[in-house]
Scaffold this motif. Structure first.
Motif, PDB file in Angstrom:
ATOM      1  N   THR A 188      90.722   3.781  -1.280  1.00 56.96           N
ATOM      2  CA  THR A 188      90.660   4.632  -0.099  1.00 56.96           C
ATOM      3  C   THR A 188      91.994   4.591   0.632  1.00 56.96           C
ATOM      4  OG1 THR A 188      89.300   5.185   1.840  1.00 56.96           O
ATOM      5  CG2 THR A 188      89.800   2.856   1.492  1.00 56.96           C
ATOM      6  N   ASP A 216      93.792   4.475   4.527  1.00 56.19           N
ATOM      7  CA  ASP A 216      93.722   4.339   5.985  1.00 56.19           C
ATOM      8  C   ASP A 216      92.276   4.252   6.475  1.00 56.19           C
ATOM      9  OD1 ASP A 216      94.608   4.059   8.534  1.00 56.19           O
ATOM     10  OD2 ASP A 216      95.781   5.910   8.591  1.00 56.19           O
ATOM     11  N   ALA A 217      91.534   3.299   5.948  1.00 54.30           N
ATOM     12  CA  ALA A 217      90.141   3.113   6.360  1.00 54.30           C
ATOM     13  C   ALA A 217      90.070   2.842   7.855  1.00 54.30           C
ATOM     14  CB  ALA A 217      89.516   1.948   5.593  1.00 54.30           C
ATOM     15  N   PRO A 266      89.159  -1.563   7.723  1.00 54.83           N
ATOM     16  CA  PRO A 266      89.095  -2.084   6.345  1.00 54.83           C
ATOM     17  C   PRO A 266      88.234  -3.327   6.195  1.00 54.83           C
ATOM     18  CG  PRO A 266      91.258  -2.495   7.335  1.00 54.83           C
ATOM     19  CD  PRO A 266      90.525  -1.603   8.272  1.00 54.83           C
ATOM     20  N   GLN A 286      85.051  -3.858   3.854  1.00 56.82           N
ATOM     21  CA  GLN A 286      85.035  -4.349   2.471  1.00 56.82           C
ATOM     22  C   GLN A 286      84.321  -5.697   2.357  1.00 56.82           C
ATOM     23  OE1 GLN A 286      89.012  -5.945   0.971  1.00 56.82           O
ATOM     24  NE2 GLN A 286      89.636  -5.055   2.920  1.00 56.82           N
ATOM     25  N   ASN A 294      92.935  -0.432   0.047  1.00 54.97           N
ATOM     26  CA  ASN A 294      93.169   0.451   1.186  1.00 54.97           C
ATOM     27  C   ASN A 294      94.672   0.703   1.302  1.00 54.97           C
ATOM     28  OD1 ASN A 294      92.567   1.885   3.597  1.00 54.97           O
ATOM     29  ND2 ASN A 294      93.105   0.083   4.810  1.00 54.97           N
TER      30      ASN A 294
END
Length: 392
Positions: free
Chosen positions: A174, A176-177, A180, A183, A193
């Protein structure tokens, strides 16, 4: 070709195949072209050194045809039109593409993020047990903004990641979560990320030739507390000052699923006379971002450049047009990782940061099963870009 020395010493896990769901095909086609070019160059390089070239390493295209047709009731199914047995399968999905439609009992519906996510699971189901490995490329993370629980709320993003993990997905990629740390719901699975910082700066320098990347002429602004890490990173790399706004919200009411913002308060040094970069992960309606632009201009800043990974523009472009006309903003830079209304490409303030080459490089690295840190870190590229700009 990037990382050619790194790749020549390793072998791929399995032949690559890219299955793009319908909402992500334009991006997938661009990525495929870049990947074909990378592999062709690497084959020529390996051939010159008598290196090993595995079967299926270089192809005219790595795209595999798949679709999710629907019955008259709106129910769907996943269908992969060619064999994926033994391949390293990369599934690409854009859950934000609302332009696609389907019929339910004769009525036309627009595809929602839920629809795209269900189609992703259908294609995974069609490939499970055949593909050597399944990787999901989901630039805009499904339910990424519903990443933590307040009171009695669902944990949609964590549930989705756990579901994909249980279905046999090895890696989730992905960009620019929103947070992050989500996870943590799948601690034993691959979750990568990535950030488009270099692509942002490259697009800015290309479209604003007279930009000066130094502390006397530039300042980085975080529009809220959530974007602080992005702003801190880019300000440290460029060696410039940083400021931030924090949002005062009305927690007694909920509008459109969130608490409305009462005011933006600024913390930081003077922006007077300096160009300003406002960086965030997304523009949704754009209300808070535009308010920050206005306040920055009222503090006598020079030019205002907005950089966000995802330009969703859920309320259209009228307010952005108005603020551009009033001089509150000069450029809005977003990536091509999500669907954008074609109308935006005619806007004088809009700039696209193309991510296809970067994404192709990520796929290539993961397929060789080597560390992604070489492509994750863009420090050296940004420093080289700074040198060119300052010489100019």
């Amino acid at each position: 070709m990037p990382n050619i020395e790194l790749l020549e010493k390793s072998l791929p896990v399995a032949p690559i195949k890219i299955a793009a769901l319908s909402g992500c095909r334009p991006l997938a086609q661009e990525v495929d072209k870049k990947l074909v070019k990378f592999r062709k160059e690497l084959v020529e390089y390996k051939t010159s050194k008598s290196g090993i070239i595995p079967q299926g390493y270089s192809e005219k295209s790595f795209l595999v045809h798949c679709e999710c047709p629907r019955f008259g009731t709106g129910e769907g199914k996943g269908y992969i039109k060619e064999s994926v047995r033994g391949v390293d399968l990369f599934l690409m999905v854009d859950i934000t593409n609302y332009s696609l439609t389907y019929k339910v009992c004769g009525h036309e519906n627009h595809m929602s993020p839920d629809n795209h996510y269900q189609d992703l699971k259908r294609i995974i189901s069609a490939a499970t047990g055949k593909a050597h490995r399944i990787n999901v490329i989901m630039p805009f993370l499904y339910e990424g903004r519903q990443h933590k629980r307040s009171k009695r709320e669902s944990l949609d993003c964590a549930l989705a990641l756990k579901e994909l993990s249980d279905m046999g997905v090895s890696n989730i990629i992905t960009f620019d979560a929103h947070d992050p740390r989500v996870q943590n719901s799948i601690p034993l699975n691959g979750f990568d990320n990535f950030f488009p910082t270099y692509q942002f700066m490259k697009a800015l320098v290309k479209n604003v030739p007279d930009i000066r990347l130094d502390n006397e002429h530039l300042m980085i602004i975080s529009p809220d507390e959530g974007a602080m890490s992005r702003a801190v990173y880019i300000s440290n790399i460029l060696g410039v000052d940083m400021g931030m706004f924090y949002k005062r919200r009305d927690y007694s009411t909920i509008v459109n699923g969130k608490n409305p913002i009462v005011a933006h308060e600024f913390l930081g040094d003077s922006v007077e006379g300096k160009d300003v970069i406002i960086i965030d992960d997304m523009i949704s309606s754009g209300e808070s971002m535009l308010d920050v632009c206005r306040q920055i201009k009222e503090r006598r800043a020079g030019r205002v450049f907005v950089m966000t990974t995802y330009g969703l523009f859920t309320d259209g472009f009228d307010k952005f047009d108005d603020y551009y006309a009033k001089g509150y903003l000069d450029k809005v830079i977003t990536t091509n990782l999500n669907y954008r209304d074609p109308e935006i490409f005619a806007k004088p303030y809009y700039v696209e940061a193309n991510m296809s080459k970067y994404l192709a490089s990520i796929i290539d690295i993961i397929n060789h099963d080597i560390s992604v840190e070489r492509v994750r870190s863009s420090n050296e590229k940004i420093m080289e870009l700074m040198k060119k700009v300052n010489k100019r």
